[in-house]
Design an enzyme around this catalytic site. Structure first.
Site, short mmCIF file in Angstrom:
data_model
loop_
_atom_site.label_atom_id
_atom_site.label_comp_id
_atom_site.label_asym_id
_atom_site.label_seq_id
_atom_site.Cartn_x
_atom_site.Cartn_y
_atom_site.Cartn_z
N ASP A 10 -7.55 -1.36 -35.94
CA ASP A 10 -6.43 -2.30 -35.97
C ASP A 10 -6.25 -2.94 -34.61
O ASP A 10 -5.80 -4.08 -34.49
CB ASP A 10 -5.14 -1.60 -36.40
CG ASP A 10 -5.07 -1.56 -37.91
OD1 ASP A 10 -5.68 -0.65 -38.50
OD2 ASP A 10 -4.47 -2.47 -38.50
N CYS B 48 -9.52 5.68 -44.51
CA CYS B 48 -8.79 4.49 -44.91
C CYS B 48 -9.72 3.50 -45.62
O CYS B 48 -10.66 3.92 -46.31
CB CYS B 48 -8.08 3.87 -43.71
SG CYS B 48 -6.83 2.64 -44.17
#
Ligand code: RUB
Length: 307
Positions: free
Chosen positions: A193, A124
């Protein structure tokens, strides 16, 4: 409210993305909203701030940095509108300043763990992970990076662009090539996250397959996470919600219009258990995932009182 709504929309559509960035954008949005808020009573002020907070928090459900930032910024004690406004402004500016410093600190601390010649795999597009990689490079370590494409939104391309600006050699691979290339890698660095009290990492879908492959090949799995990525409410058993995004991100709906038996799933994140994580590099030092609770207790205690 118009500007705050625009920020919320940018977060929802991922024009603004990455857990750290969305936290800072939300802090700025609340700050500017509070600064321009025209109300006649404290009660109205409280209601407006509460509604604006919920609105921002509802944009993306997984990154705990978002509620953590909003709750921290909207913590005011004064019963006077002007004073409360000032408190919010001060909180937001402090949060943004600390978030920027945290990235720098993570870079410095994590870079020490990278050796000259290392090949790093990342997934990512994490600003915290990139801070470590670019700091190591700027410290003179000759390193290269294997970046996954990160379907469906292909954030891997942003990672490649960022590293390319520094002159760091990169290799782009599809997500399914992770295990194939694991033998060539020295370490894996990913962002977060959310991190729960038991050290479970929540990060971009596919992170857990990197962790599994790294475990099998006995390669170091490092997570880069600011302290505001830890989730206080997991202490009382709250589960971190995995965002399910539109299937349109995966495939053009026209191409599957006649497939009445098909469903397309698009979870944006997954869970990596603590046992696959060697270390978490935070702005207050490197920790084992086993002591995530200590970070919550020491750095997010302002929220603990409310759960
Ligand atoms: C981004 C993602 C990142 C973390 C950490 O997902 O999973 O690894 O948010 O990023 P999305 P950072 O693209 O769906 O927002 O270190 O920049 O906070």
């Amino acid at each position: 409210m118009q500007k705050l709504k625009e920020t919320a929309e940018k977060i929802r559509t991922m024009e603004l993305r990455g857990a750290g960035r969305i936290a800072k954008a939300a802090a700025e949005a609340i700050r500017d909203y509070a600064a321009g808020l025209e109300v006649v009573s404290m009660e109205e002020f409280n209601t407006c701030i509460r509604e604006a907070s919920s609105f921002l928090i509802s944009t993306r459900p997984t990154a705990v940095s978002l509620p953590n930032a909003v709750k921290l910024v909207t913590k005011y004690s004064s019963g006077n509108i002007e004073e409360a406004r000032k408190e919010i402004l001060g909180n937001a500016n402090l949060f943004i300043e600390r978030a920027d410093k945290a990235l720098e600190k993570i870079g410095k601390i994590g870079a020490r763990r990278i050796k000259d010649g290392d090949i790093i795999m990342t997934h990512c597009n994490s600003h915290a992970a990139l801070s470590i990689i670019t700091t190591a490079f700027e410290n003179g370590k000759s390193i290269s990076v294997i970046a996954t494409e990160s379907r469906p939104r292909r954030q891997g391309l942003s990672t490649i662009h960022h590293l390319n600006k520094f002159g760091i050699p990169t290799t782009l691979i599809v997500d399914s090539a992770v295990r194939y290339y694991m033998k060539d890698v020295d370490m894996i660095i990913v962002g977060a996250d959310a991190i729960s009290t038991n050290g479970t990492l929540v990060n971009k879908i596919g992170t857990s397959q990197l962790a599994l492959a790294a475990h099998e090949a006995r390669k170091t799995f490092m997570v880069a996470a600011e302290t505001f990525k830890f989730s206080p409410s997991t202490i009382v058993g709250d589960l971190i919600e995995i965002e399910e995004r539109s299937s349109d991100e995966i495939i053009d709906p026209l191409l599957i219009a006649d497939l009445s038996h098909l469903q397309v799933k698009n979870p944006a994140f997954d869970f990596t258990p603590a046992r696959y994580i060697d270390m978490i590099v935070t702005d207050v030092g490197i920790i084992s995932p086993a002591i995530a609770y200590v970070i919550i207790k020491e750095h997010l205690s302002w929220e603990l009182g409310e759960i």
